[in-house]
Scaffold this motif. Structure first.
Motif, PDB file in Angstrom:
ATOM      1  N   ARG A 114      43.122 -18.100   0.189  1.00  0.00           N
ATOM      2  CA  ARG A 114      42.184 -19.224   0.706  1.00  0.00           C
ATOM      3  C   ARG A 114      41.878 -20.139  -0.537  1.00  0.00           C
ATOM      4  O   ARG A 114      41.588 -21.288  -0.431  1.00  0.00           O
ATOM      5  CB  ARG A 114      41.140 -18.567   1.125  1.00  0.00           C
ATOM      6  CG  ARG A 114      41.251 -17.879   2.823  1.00  0.00           C
ATOM      7  CD  ARG A 114      41.704 -19.160   3.614  1.00  0.00           C
ATOM      8  NE  ARG A 114      41.873 -18.647   5.189  1.00  0.00           N
ATOM      9  CZ  ARG A 114      41.348 -18.894   5.912  1.00  0.00           C
ATOM     10  NH1 ARG A 114      40.090 -19.419   5.728  1.00  0.00           N
ATOM     11  NH2 ARG A 114      41.387 -18.306   7.389  1.00  0.00           N
ATOM     12  N   ILE A 115      41.397 -19.391  -1.477  1.00  0.00           N
ATOM     13  CA  ILE A 115      40.842 -20.276  -2.651  1.00  0.00           C
ATOM     14  C   ILE A 115      41.959 -21.216  -3.231  1.00  0.00           C
ATOM     15  O   ILE A 115      41.481 -22.286  -3.436  1.00  0.00           O
ATOM     16  CB  ILE A 115      40.572 -19.145  -3.802  1.00  0.00           C
ATOM     17  CG1 ILE A 115      39.290 -18.481  -3.425  1.00  0.00           C
ATOM     18  CG2 ILE A 115      40.154 -20.090  -5.237  1.00  0.00           C
ATOM     19  CD1 ILE A 115      38.925 -17.306  -4.304  1.00  0.00           C
ATOM     20  N   VAL A 164      45.804  -6.163  -0.884  1.00  0.00           N
ATOM     21  CA  VAL A 164      46.054  -7.155   0.583  1.00  0.00           C
ATOM     22  C   VAL A 164      44.970  -8.260   0.872  1.00  0.00           C
ATOM     23  O   VAL A 164      45.040  -9.423   0.810  1.00  0.00           O
ATOM     24  CB  VAL A 164      46.373  -6.345   1.487  1.00  0.00           C
ATOM     25  CG1 VAL A 164      46.574  -7.352   3.075  1.00  0.00           C
ATOM     26  CG2 VAL A 164      47.798  -5.679   1.361  1.00  0.00           C
ATOM     27  N   LEU A 165      43.760  -7.502   0.883  1.00  0.00           N
ATOM     28  CA  LEU A 165      42.408  -8.169   1.157  1.00  0.00           C
ATOM     29  C   LEU A 165      42.201  -9.237   0.121  1.00  0.00           C
ATOM     30  O   LEU A 165      41.750 -10.293   0.407  1.00  0.00           O
ATOM     31  CB  LEU A 165      41.375  -7.282   1.512  1.00  0.00           C
ATOM     32  CG  LEU A 165      41.621  -6.233   2.685  1.00  0.00           C
ATOM     33  CD1 LEU A 165      40.294  -5.236   2.714  1.00  0.00           C
ATOM     34  CD2 LEU A 165      41.809  -6.935   3.852  1.00  0.00           C
ATOM     35  N   VAL A 166      42.260  -8.707  -1.029  1.00  0.00           N
ATOM     36  CA  VAL A 166      41.798  -9.544  -2.288  1.00  0.00           C
ATOM     37  C   VAL A 166      42.893 -10.751  -2.287  1.00  0.00           C
ATOM     38  O   VAL A 166      42.629 -11.916  -2.385  1.00  0.00           O
ATOM     39  CB  VAL A 166      41.942  -9.035  -3.591  1.00  0.00           C
ATOM     40  CG1 VAL A 166      41.661  -9.819  -4.753  1.00  0.00           C
ATOM     41  CG2 VAL A 166      40.629  -8.092  -3.635  1.00  0.00           C
ATOM     42  N   GLY A 167      44.137 -10.408  -2.030  1.00  0.00           N
ATOM     43  CA  GLY A 167      45.162 -11.369  -2.016  1.00  0.00           C
ATOM     44  C   GLY A 167      44.838 -12.485  -1.148  1.00  0.00           C
ATOM     45  O   GLY A 167      44.882 -13.742  -1.063  1.00  0.00           O
ATOM     46  N   ALA A 168      44.434 -12.136   0.182  1.00  0.00           N
ATOM     47  CA  ALA A 168      44.150 -13.042   1.233  1.00  0.00           C
ATOM     48  C   ALA A 168      42.996 -14.105   0.865  1.00  0.00           C
ATOM     49  O   ALA A 168      43.045 -15.287   1.029  1.00  0.00           O
ATOM     50  CB  ALA A 168      43.585 -12.184   2.478  1.00  0.00           C
ATOM     51  N   VAL A 169      41.963 -13.547   0.192  1.00  0.00           N
ATOM     52  CA  VAL A 169      40.878 -14.462  -0.268  1.00  0.00           C
ATOM     53  C   VAL A 169      41.468 -15.215  -1.473  1.00  0.00           C
ATOM     54  O   VAL A 169      41.181 -16.383  -1.423  1.00  0.00           O
ATOM     55  CB  VAL A 169      39.847 -13.612  -0.930  1.00  0.00           C
ATOM     56  CG1 VAL A 169      38.805 -14.499  -1.330  1.00  0.00           C
ATOM     57  CG2 VAL A 169      39.121 -12.741   0.402  1.00  0.00           C
ATOM     58  N   LEU A 170      42.331 -14.911  -2.434  1.00  0.00           N
ATOM     59  CA  LEU A 170      42.919 -15.660  -3.366  1.00  0.00           C
ATOM     60  C   LEU A 170      43.660 -16.625  -2.828  1.00  0.00           C
ATOM     61  O   LEU A 170      43.614 -17.797  -3.344  1.00  0.00           O
ATOM     62  CB  LEU A 170      43.623 -14.808  -4.372  1.00  0.00           C
ATOM     63  CG  LEU A 170      42.999 -13.942  -5.468  1.00  0.00           C
ATOM     64  CD1 LEU A 170      43.771 -13.084  -6.001  1.00  0.00           C
ATOM     65  CD2 LEU A 170      42.070 -14.926  -6.232  1.00  0.00           C
ATOM     66  N   SER A 203      42.069 -24.164  -0.858  1.00  0.00           N
ATOM     67  CA  SER A 203      41.069 -25.148  -0.825  1.00  0.00           C
ATOM     68  C   SER A 203      41.083 -25.833  -1.887  1.00  0.00           C
ATOM     69  O   SER A 203      40.065 -26.584  -2.221  1.00  0.00           O
ATOM     70  CB  SER A 203      39.784 -24.305  -0.474  1.00  0.00           C
ATOM     71  OG  SER A 203      38.987 -23.997  -1.744  1.00  0.00           O
TER      72      SER A 203
END
Lengths: 154, 154
Positions: B149-150, B141-147, B153
DNA sequence: GTATCATACGTGACGTATCACGTATAATGT
DNA sequence: ACATTATACGTGATACGTCACGTATGATAC
């Protein structure tokens, strides 16, 4: 049957694929912004930030590489490129003829000073602000556990 | 003062540095094991796994790259290398003269069949078994949130 | 039909990261 | 002192990943 490899579950595969994706997408995004804004690379930034954090702006190569979590020869090659760009310079070690120091130059200080604000803003945008404080801490713990496994298996 | 960049806290920096470390250490460790055991690379494995998962063992380049989460030219270059190694081959697309298929060869199927058990065992050891099921899900879930955002952007 | 725009994808250039190897120097043992 | 072992680190080779560019083909508009 104890050691027989097992296929990953669908959920495990999904997380695994996301992790792999992150390993290329995250550095790529940061590199693109840095290249556009400052001509630096993420590796340049890591080195310059590391050097501007030590008292006299210089460090021994092997120890510095360890601190960055980099292979020694990765740092050697990176320093060679950065030297050509005037961002750092190598200095002889008076006490130990085997080794050398990497020292940040004035141009390097200036470059990282200019690049840091926009770079950190993007780091915030992509990672820090994507998660709550609790979740960021949790991410650190989970990633730390994986890094420990990697270190242990070396 | 709304847009002014802010320096990361010590904790934020720590998590950030761990993430960066993971982006090189994880692929490197997997690549080393793969090279030793099978001569394949992690990129080879990703492509071969992807191709052996589709019905007739072939896929269109652009769509396949998208599915892997790769840049198009990354796949083109990787396919060129794998073609030279006999692991895949390019096939003309009958319906669309512009494009081509990447198809897994018998040698490729054999190579991934041999490499997969040890590779997956290491994936398990480094990632899956390093965390509880809950934590693995949370990491996703956390890595998914960062992905996300990427992706946003870009 | 022709022109224009869109799409598919391959290639070159370049920077990057690892591994192997080699040289120079320091530390240690005899 | 000398030999051996250990350490510091630079370089070459290679695979990799991104970006820019170009070609060929398909779709669309007129």
């Amino acid at each position: 049957m104890d050691d027989s490899p097992q296929w990953l579950t669908v959920e495990q595969q999904r997380v695994w694929r996301e992790l792999l994706r992150l390993t290329t997408r995250l550095p790529a995004r940061l590199n693109r912004q840095l290249e556009e804004d400052s001509g630096l690379s993420l590796a340049d930034v890591d080195v310059l930030v590391g050097l501007t954090d030590v008292p006299d702006g210089r460090a021994r190569v092997t120890e510095f590489a360890r601190g960055l979590g980099w292979e020694r020869s990765r740092l050697s090659h990176q320093v060679a490129r950065m030297e050509r760009a005037g961002l750092v310079r190598r200095e002889v070690c008076e006490d130990d003829g085997r080794g050398s120091y990497v020292a940040v130059t004035d141009a390097g200080r200036s470059a990282i000073g200019s690049a840091a604000p926009a770079h950190l803003a993007l780091v915030r945008d992509l990672v820090v602000d994507a998660l709550s404080d609790d979740d960021l801490g949790r991410l650190g713990v989970l990633v730390g556990a994986v890094l420990e496994r990697i270190a242990a298996s070396d």
